[in-house]
Design a protein around this motif. Sequence first.
Motif, PDB file in Angstrom:
ATOM      1  N   ASN A   2      52.364  17.603  11.978  1.00  0.00           N
ATOM      2  CA  ASN A   2      52.839  18.986  11.947  1.00  0.00           C
ATOM      3  C   ASN A   2      53.865  19.160  10.826  1.00  0.00           C
ATOM      4  OD1 ASN A   2      55.593  18.347  13.186  1.00  0.00           O
ATOM      5  ND2 ASN A   2      54.212  17.657  14.806  1.00  0.00           N
ATOM      6  N   ARG A   3      54.149  20.411  10.511  1.00  0.00           N
ATOM      7  CA  ARG A   3      55.010  20.712   9.357  1.00  0.00           C
ATOM      8  C   ARG A   3      56.457  20.298   9.567  1.00  0.00           C
ATOM      9  NH1 ARG A   3      52.792  25.135   5.785  1.00  0.00           N
ATOM     10  NH2 ARG A   3      51.416  23.321   5.636  1.00  0.00           N
ATOM     11  N   ILE A   4      56.943  20.409  10.792  1.00  0.00           N
ATOM     12  CA  ILE A   4      58.349  20.071  11.027  1.00  0.00           C
ATOM     13  C   ILE A   4      58.590  18.577  10.793  1.00  0.00           C
ATOM     14  CG2 ILE A   4      58.085  19.714  13.536  1.00  0.00           C
ATOM     15  CD1 ILE A   4      60.887  20.918  13.848  1.00  0.00           C
ATOM     16  N   SER A   5      57.639  17.737  11.195  1.00  0.00           N
ATOM     17  CA  SER A   5      57.764  16.289  10.959  1.00  0.00           C
ATOM     18  C   SER A   5      57.732  15.987   9.464  1.00  0.00           C
ATOM     19  CB  SER A   5      56.631  15.535  11.662  1.00  0.00           C
ATOM     20  OG  SER A   5      56.673  15.761  13.060  1.00  0.00           O
ATOM     21  N   THR A  18      55.582  14.623  25.493  1.00  0.00           N
ATOM     22  CA  THR A  18      54.182  14.901  25.159  1.00  0.00           C
ATOM     23  C   THR A  18      53.448  13.608  24.852  1.00  0.00           C
ATOM     24  OG1 THR A  18      54.902  16.987  24.167  1.00  0.00           O
ATOM     25  CG2 THR A  18      52.665  16.255  23.674  1.00  0.00           C
ATOM     26  N   TRP A  61      59.835  11.829  17.514  1.00  0.00           N
ATOM     27  CA  TRP A  61      59.858  12.835  18.594  1.00  0.00           C
ATOM     28  C   TRP A  61      59.090  14.089  18.177  1.00  0.00           C
ATOM     29  CZ3 TRP A  61      62.259  12.817  23.486  1.00  0.00           C
ATOM     30  CH2 TRP A  61      62.339  14.061  24.126  1.00  0.00           C
ATOM     31  N   THR A  62      59.320  14.561  16.947  1.00  0.00           N
ATOM     32  CA  THR A  62      58.656  15.794  16.508  1.00  0.00           C
ATOM     33  C   THR A  62      57.162  15.588  16.265  1.00  0.00           C
ATOM     34  OG1 THR A  62      59.233  15.397  14.166  1.00  0.00           O
ATOM     35  CG2 THR A  62      60.766  16.724  15.484  1.00  0.00           C
ATOM     36  N   THR A  84      55.975  16.179  19.835  1.00  0.00           N
ATOM     37  CA  THR A  84      56.243  17.485  20.458  1.00  0.00           C
ATOM     38  C   THR A  84      56.061  18.677  19.526  1.00  0.00           C
ATOM     39  OG1 THR A  84      58.599  17.422  19.899  1.00  0.00           O
ATOM     40  CG2 THR A  84      57.929  16.384  21.973  1.00  0.00           C
ATOM     41  N   GLY A  85      56.202  18.449  18.232  1.00  0.00           N
ATOM     42  CA  GLY A  85      56.127  19.558  17.286  1.00  0.00           C
ATOM     43  C   GLY A  85      57.361  20.441  17.308  1.00  0.00           C
ATOM     44  N   SER A  86      58.435  19.953  17.939  1.00  0.00           N
ATOM     45  CA  SER A  86      59.658  20.760  18.038  1.00  0.00           C
ATOM     46  C   SER A  86      60.883  19.862  18.134  1.00  0.00           C
ATOM     47  CB  SER A  86      59.603  21.666  19.272  1.00  0.00           C
ATOM     48  OG  SER A  86      59.549  20.882  20.457  1.00  0.00           O
ATOM     49  N   LEU A  87      62.051  20.450  17.919  1.00  0.00           N
ATOM     50  CA  LEU A  87      63.311  19.738  18.048  1.00  0.00           C
ATOM     51  C   LEU A  87      64.022  20.160  19.324  1.00  0.00           C
ATOM     52  CD1 LEU A  87      64.708  19.855  14.394  1.00  0.00           C
ATOM     53  CD2 LEU A  87      64.204  17.788  15.706  1.00  0.00           C
ATOM     54  N   SER A  88      64.778  19.230  19.905  1.00  0.00           N
ATOM     55  CA  SER A  88      65.555  19.525  21.107  1.00  0.00           C
ATOM     56  C   SER A  88      66.778  18.613  21.122  1.00  0.00           C
ATOM     57  CB  SER A  88      64.699  19.322  22.363  1.00  0.00           C
ATOM     58  OG  SER A  88      64.223  17.985  22.427  1.00  0.00           O
TER      59      SER A  88
END
Length: 303
Positions: free
Chosen positions: A121-124, A47, A166-167, A170-174
């Motif tokens: 974002n919240r995950i970060s 992203t 990364w998060t 992207t706002g997500s983990l992979s």
Amino acid sequence: MSSSKLKKDNLSQEDLLNFSELFKLMKPRVMSLVIFTCAVGLLTAPTIVSTQDAIIGILLVSMGAGAAGALNMWYESDLDALMSRTCLRPIPTGKVNKNQALIFGITLSVISVVALDYFTNRISAGILLFTIIFYVLIYTIWLKKRTSQNIVIGGAAGALPPVIGWTIATGSLSLEPFAFFLIIFFWTPSHFWALSLYKSDDYKKANIPMLPLTNGIETTKANIFVYSLLMLPVIIFPYVINFVGLVFLIPSLLLTIYYNYLCFDLYRFKKNKFSAKKAKSIFGYSILYLFLVFVLFLIDKIL
């Protein structure tokens, strides 16, 4: 020149000096590594993030890392005073007191996490909060003086900044950012155990159970070599999951094999003895090695 003018000049100089000492609490060298690895995680993500958002995100992550460093220095100030490597830090020298360091560290922690949640974002923000708590409570307060495996487990905190990068994007983990995590996590023990070999007297003074003191020189050398070998599958992993191509794989493998050689050269030195020169070479090369591996991630992404 009036006395009021002189007074103002002196105050401004004092403010600058105090700011400089507070900045030192944030462990600038560690912060530079955090900034770099976080940026690589962000830039290699699929992203695209605006330059402004990227800069804000990376600065907030580095602020969080600095907060953890300040809280580490607050808690370990008595130990720092005993070690030649750390005795000139701001608290042992009296340039900053413990209460100032504590307030500074907590304030930075809150600001960095809340702001990262707001701007990204919240995950970060959640991972950054976990990183700070893990480094301060789990590594610094709980593990460091209790086990010779402190640096192995504690290495998880240093391995998370590129994941946060990364998060942020992207706002997500992979699976891909897990490759960054593994590289730093398995790199950390050989890096710090090489340091602990030629700084073992320091750790002995501070009563910190580093591996050379608890298990001896020979075991430490063996562990350094084993962890360097573990870097081989870890370096291949990003290629296996199709995150990188041969542009990354081939040079990073060559860098790793040379790292293996340096660690083996230390291991085969006289039994129960070590060469300070060889240990310092491993410590120095390990820093260059990690930097170049992450540069290769960027080059691979560009090409």
